[in-house]
Design an enzyme around this catalytic site. Structure first.
Site, PDB file in Angstrom:
ATOM      1  N   THR B 155       0.828  -1.207   0.000  1.00 57.38           N
ATOM      2  CA  THR B 155       0.000   0.000   0.000  1.00 57.38           C
ATOM      3  C   THR B 155       0.863   1.257   0.000  1.00 57.38           C
ATOM      4  OG1 THR B 155      -1.397   1.368   1.448  1.00 57.38           O
ATOM      5  CG2 THR B 155      -0.285  -0.474   2.475  1.00 57.38           C
ATOM      6  N   SER B 190      -0.946   2.645  10.891  1.00 57.77           N
ATOM      7  CA  SER B 190      -1.883   1.746  11.580  1.00 57.77           C
ATOM      8  C   SER B 190      -1.248   0.361  11.615  1.00 57.77           C
ATOM      9  CB  SER B 190      -3.221   1.656  10.822  1.00 57.77           C
ATOM     10  OG  SER B 190      -3.072   0.843   9.659  1.00 57.77           O
ATOM     11  N   TYR B 192      -2.446  -2.248  10.433  1.00 54.60           N
ATOM     12  CA  TYR B 192      -2.583  -2.791   9.085  1.00 54.60           C
ATOM     13  C   TYR B 192      -1.455  -2.298   8.170  1.00 54.60           C
ATOM     14  CZ  TYR B 192      -3.724  -2.390   4.177  1.00 54.60           C
ATOM     15  OH  TYR B 192      -3.618  -2.396   2.821  1.00 54.60           O
ATOM     16  N   HIS B 193      -1.303  -0.987   8.080  1.00 59.00           N
ATOM     17  CA  HIS B 193      -0.268  -0.463   7.181  1.00 59.00           C
ATOM     18  C   HIS B 193       1.115  -0.995   7.578  1.00 59.00           C
ATOM     19  CE1 HIS B 193      -3.464   2.634   6.379  1.00 59.00           C
ATOM     20  NE2 HIS B 193      -3.054   2.419   5.158  1.00 59.00           N
ATOM     21  N   LYS B 196       2.051  -4.334   6.165  1.00 57.03           N
ATOM     22  CA  LYS B 196       2.545  -4.279   4.782  1.00 57.03           C
ATOM     23  C   LYS B 196       4.025  -3.883   4.745  1.00 57.03           C
ATOM     24  CE  LYS B 196      -1.392  -4.912   2.479  1.00 57.03           C
ATOM     25  NZ  LYS B 196      -1.636  -5.975   1.523  1.00 57.03           N
TER      26      LYS B 196
HETATM   27  N1  LIG Z   1      -8.990  -1.719  -1.579  1.00 55.52           N
HETATM   28  C1  LIG Z   1      -8.052  -0.797  -1.548  1.00 55.52           C
HETATM   29  O1  LIG Z   1      -8.312   0.415  -1.660  1.00 55.52           O
HETATM   30  C2  LIG Z   1      -6.617  -1.201  -1.389  1.00 55.52           C
HETATM   31  C3  LIG Z   1      -5.650  -0.200  -1.392  1.00 55.52           C
HETATM   32  C4  LIG Z   1      -4.311  -0.556  -1.252  1.00 55.52           C
HETATM   33  C5  LIG Z   1      -3.958  -1.875  -1.116  1.00 55.52           C
HETATM   34  N2  LIG Z   1      -4.914  -2.847  -1.106  1.00 55.52           N
HETATM   35  C6  LIG Z   1      -4.497  -4.229  -0.935  1.00 55.52           C
HETATM   36  O2  LIG Z   1      -5.014  -5.037  -1.943  1.00 55.52           O
HETATM   37  C7  LIG Z   1      -5.371  -6.310  -1.433  1.00 55.52           C
HETATM   38  C8  LIG Z   1      -6.813  -6.597  -1.721  1.00 55.52           C
HETATM   39  O3  LIG Z   1      -7.611  -5.576  -1.125  1.00 55.52           O
HETATM   40  P1  LIG Z   1      -9.181  -5.683  -1.171  1.00 55.52           P
HETATM   41  O4  LIG Z   1      -9.716  -4.332  -1.010  1.00 55.52           O
HETATM   42  O5  LIG Z   1      -9.564  -6.510  -2.318  1.00 55.52           O
HETATM   43  O6  LIG Z   1      -9.458  -6.478   0.214  1.00 55.52           O
HETATM   44  P2  LIG Z   1     -10.582  -7.557   0.531  1.00 55.52           P
HETATM   45  O7  LIG Z   1     -10.647  -7.659   2.015  1.00 55.52           O
HETATM   46  O8  LIG Z   1     -11.841  -7.254  -0.191  1.00 55.52           O
HETATM   47  O9  LIG Z   1      -9.959  -8.909  -0.069  1.00 55.52           O
HETATM   48  C9  LIG Z   1      -8.982  -9.639   0.584  1.00 55.52           C
HETATM   49  C10 LIG Z   1      -9.352 -11.112   0.452  1.00 55.52           C
HETATM   50  O10 LIG Z   1      -8.324 -11.886   1.063  1.00 55.52           O
HETATM   51  C11 LIG Z   1      -8.936 -12.907   1.822  1.00 55.52           C
HETATM   52  N3  LIG Z   1      -7.986 -13.292   2.897  1.00 55.52           N
HETATM   53  C12 LIG Z   1      -7.528 -12.544   3.923  1.00 55.52           C
HETATM   54  N4  LIG Z   1      -6.702 -13.266   4.697  1.00 55.52           N
HETATM   55  C13 LIG Z   1      -6.643 -14.503   4.157  1.00 55.52           C
HETATM   56  C14 LIG Z   1      -5.961 -15.703   4.534  1.00 55.52           C
HETATM   57  N5  LIG Z   1      -5.191 -15.781   5.633  1.00 55.52           N
HETATM   58  N6  LIG Z   1      -6.125 -16.798   3.743  1.00 55.52           N
HETATM   59  C15 LIG Z   1      -6.894 -16.743   2.620  1.00 55.52           C
HETATM   60  N7  LIG Z   1      -7.555 -15.639   2.237  1.00 55.52           N
HETATM   61  C16 LIG Z   1      -7.436 -14.530   3.005  1.00 55.52           C
HETATM   62  C17 LIG Z   1     -10.234 -12.320   2.321  1.00 55.52           C
HETATM   63  O11 LIG Z   1     -11.201 -13.304   2.640  1.00 55.52           O
HETATM   64  C18 LIG Z   1     -10.654 -11.443   1.152  1.00 55.52           C
HETATM   65  O12 LIG Z   1     -11.515 -12.145   0.282  1.00 55.52           O
HETATM   66  C19 LIG Z   1      -5.074  -6.279   0.040  1.00 55.52           C
HETATM   67  O13 LIG Z   1      -3.826  -6.873   0.309  1.00 55.52           O
HETATM   68  C20 LIG Z   1      -5.032  -4.811   0.346  1.00 55.52           C
HETATM   69  O14 LIG Z   1      -4.193  -4.533   1.444  1.00 55.52           O
HETATM   70  C21 LIG Z   1      -6.238  -2.529  -1.252  1.00 55.52           C
END
Ligand SMILES: NC(=O)c1ccc[n+]([C@@H]2O[C@H](COP(=O)([O-])OP(=O)(O)OC[C@H]3O[C@@H](n4cnc5c(N)ncnc54)[C@H](O)[C@@H]3O)[C@@H](O)[C@H]2O)c1
Ligand SMILES: NC(=O)c1ccc[n+]([C@@H]2O[C@H](COP(=O)([O-])OP(=O)(O)OC[C@H]3O[C@@H](n4cnc5c(N)ncnc54)[C@H](O)[C@@H]3O)[C@@H](O)[C@H]2O)c1
Lengths: 409, 409
Positions: B155, B190, B192-193, B196
């Site tokens: 991120t 955070s 979370y961040h 990463k």
């Molecule tokens: N959405 C955003 O704006 C955004 C921005 C920056 C980075 N990201 C990154 O992109 C990725 C996807 O984001 P998103 O918004 O689609 O999130 P999301 O929560 O919708 O999807 C993540 C998926 O991973 C699965 N998951 C989590 N832990 C798991 C585990 N231990 N085993 C198997 N599956 C697991 C969850 O069930 C979920 O379906 C993430 O890593 C997130 O940090 C997202």
């Protein structure tokens, strides 16, 4: 009362997490002797690793219960003992609330780079144990004692070997005409060292968000076994690791020399690191406690006194061992680690000395704190533990490599 | 077969960890439609968080089984589905070995900053889940398919808001007359961040030590719900989170406008971040797969297309909503986060565009990918989910704050 010291600790309550370990035990007694009120918290996993891997400290150490009891008799100081896991929040939060420390010294991590590279399971264990443990400490301080000063042990290994000078925790950067002071970039070389990098980032965040006062001590490689208090009675003696997994370079070289085993330098031996005497470790901790960080600040000190290459150290052991009758040969063996073997290294370490640290120098400590012990206990050396046991490039996903440390080849 | 696309993926096997999530689902279909052979691996914990916290996506999403089945019917492409936990090595290593991917796209983490700040337990869960999961991916590649390219979602929040330009992953520093290119310093805001940041350090180490090819995508804030494939059938529709825990700034503002709730800017609103359309997310992933990193390299791309302040975005929603009959008011509410509200921000993001990314611009996407959906589904909006639910300064050690998201005040 055979231990003499000023009583300048004045009852300051210090919880020492990992207080049964090498640095922690020496620090606990050092502080207890000086009037600090000490609680040791430890789950004894370090002793368990020895059991599982068939390792043994050079020096015969007493059980933690016997140690603490004997210290009470010798010093008339009571050390409060809590046996349990920092990662177990129910246990830890109770212990923390009951003792309500003014400072927490956090040594309580899995601290061997080779151990963290034995197999996947131990890599995972190391990062979980260390990262979650430190998060628990941060939450306990925030929730139960916001004024408690966190003194956290990091490692010089967090920095890796950049081609620029290593500063103490932060680097002032001018880039495209703008300037900022940022956390010093980290390039750690094992899952263990990485866990310390993670801790540092977590602590910086918590210090800022929750106004916690934190000191991150990026410690160099500690050598020696002599501190005044641990020498006061045989039951108080500290551990001395010389095996390929927990033994650090210098401690290992000295034992190798003592038993007539060649001194095993990994690769070219140009790897340069910061070192310090265990007697300086305990002083550094005391200095950090006596001069706390400000609330909301994560202060970083590089905690070492001299820097040497592995080759320098091997040469020194050979040279100073000779008059004591040791005839050490130095050999190069293939480097089991992935690391630069010739590199620039210039790491700053002024801040602890500015606060009063008076370094012991390796040239002086080699005889009384190292060679003397290695020779005294050389009949306890188990030759099969001396070689490197873990190869960074191999780290398998299967466990069952616990025998790595004692395998026959 | 209602989905048309070139078939340039040519059977390249891509495992999408977290493929049931917001970015992962859109990416899985985008790649499947283009001839990549796709396996989704997900433990559905994201759906579980919704159940536990009483949250719900704006759009009515089908079960993962129904989605995948429907996709097969619509596209005549089979997506292989593995339901299980990445942190469960037995499960994951089996699934990985069986599918033997050419590339792994790793979205599978707990990705909400507020979720990670609900309480101690969730802070610990987030770091454990994310850090250990990524370690497992690294071991699987090393052990079972050393040529597999890791495409890992990081991120932009890893960088924080330094007072200098943000580069793509690395910073060339001249210090005391010497120069080196080092990992860009990280200041995450955070748990979370921070997870990463930890991942990035672990991946850099593994790439170097084990010669793994890795691309770390520091993604900005994703907005919108429209991609060609997820619009092809109602059962394929993607999730759209608007609540105070999983909803990101822009998605939330649009829903607020749609239901006549004031647009809630945290604090001064000068917080500036990188943003991108979900249609660009899926393209970026494809570009990364088609142009893999070299073995032993951790390549970093900043994955966003435009940067805005929170205030800019609120104004844009208000302005573009008006012609669609929305009369949005913008209000400032106390910032539940700890972050700078006015700061310098200039983040580079050239590399993906150099490789062919043609950005959608927010000004254009606002109507078709955001406002249109918010208005269409506005009867599904649960007003109690709109407000911020988690305060960074409070994060308690006790659980039972699961009700945070739906509490009455
Ligand atoms: N959405 C955003 O704006 C955004 C921005 C920056 C980075 N990201 C990154 O992109 C990725 C996807 O984001 P998103 O918004 O689609 O999130 P999301 O929560 O919708 O999807 C993540 C998926 O991973 C699965 N998951 C989590 N832990 C798991 C585990 N231990 N085993 C198997 N599956 C697991 C969850 O069930 C979920 O379906 C993430 O890593 C997130 O940090 C997202
Ligand atoms: N020894 C060195 O050269 C050196 C160098 C740099 C940094 N350090 C750091 O200093 C600290 C102490 O090092 P050491 O050499 O004394 O290590 P050690 O292994 O001898 O001591 C660590 C102690 O912590 C305990 N511990 C570990 N995890 C625990 C947990 N979850 N709960 C409770 N107790 C736990 C162990 O049982 C052990 O007694 C470590 O954090 C280490 O990383 C040491």
């Amino acid at each position: 009362n055979t231990v003499s010291a000023t009583r300048d600790g004045k009852g300051t309550k210090v919880m020492i997490i990992g207080g049964d370990g090498y640095c922690g035990w020496a620090t606990a007694l050092h502080l207890s002797a000086r009037g600090y009120s000490v609680c040791i918290l430890d789950n004894l996993c370090r002793r368990e690793f020895d059991m599982q891997l068939g390792l043994e400290t050079l020096t015969p150490i007493a059980s933690v219960h016997d140690r603490v009891k004997r210290w009470g008799e010798v010093s008339a100081q009571n050390i409060h003992l809590e046996i349990g896991d920092l990662c177990d929040w129910d246990f830890f939060s109770d212990a923390f609330r009951n003792f309500a420390p003014d400072a927490v010294v956090h040594f309580g991590e899995q601290r061997s780079a080779p151990y963290s590279m034995i197999d996947r399971q131990r890599a995972v264990f190391t990062q979980h144990n260390n990262v979650i443990g430190t998060i628990n400490v941060l939450f306990a301080i925030k929730e139960f004692k916001p004024d408690c000063h966190l003194v956290k042990l990091g490692t010089m290994g967090e920095y890796g070997t950049p081609n620029i000078d290593i500063e103490e925790g932060y680097l002032t950067v001018t880039h495209n005409g703008r300037t900022d002071t940022l956390p010093y970039p980290k390039q750690a070389g094992s899952f263990y060292h990485l866990s310390k990098v993670h801790d540092s980032h977590n602590i910086l965040f918590a210090a800022r968000a929750w106004k916690i006062a934190a000191t991150d001590l990026n410690q160099g490689i500690v050598y020696g076994v002599r501190t005044e208090e641990t020498m006061a009675d045989p039951l108080l003696i500290n551990r001395y690791d010389y095996d390929g997994i927990f033994g650090t370079a210098l401690n290992r070289f000295v034992v190798q020399a003592a038993v007539g085993h060649p001194i095993t330098v990994y690769g070219k031996g140009g790897q340069t690191r910061g070192f310090l005497d265990i007697r300086d470790t305990v002083r550094c901790i005391q200095i950090a406690i006596d001069n706390p960080a400000a609330k909301g600040e994560m202060r970083v000190f590089n905690q070492f006194t001299e820097q040497f290459s592995v080759r320098d150290i091997a040469d020194l052991v050979k040279r100073l061992g000779a008059p004591m009758g040791l005839n050490a040969e130095i050999i190069q063996i293939p480097n089991p680690r992935v690391e630069a073997e010739e590199h620039y290294y210039n790491a700053k370490h002024a801040k602890l000395e500015e606060l009063g640290l008076q370094p012991h120098l390796l040239g002086d400590s080699m005889i009384d704190s190292l060679l003397e012990f290695a020779i005294r206990y050389k009949d306890r050396v188990r030759m099969e533990l001396i070689k490197p046991a873990v190869d960074w490039r191999k780290t398998p996903v299967t466990s069952g490599t616990a025998k790595a440390a004692v395998k026959a080849d």
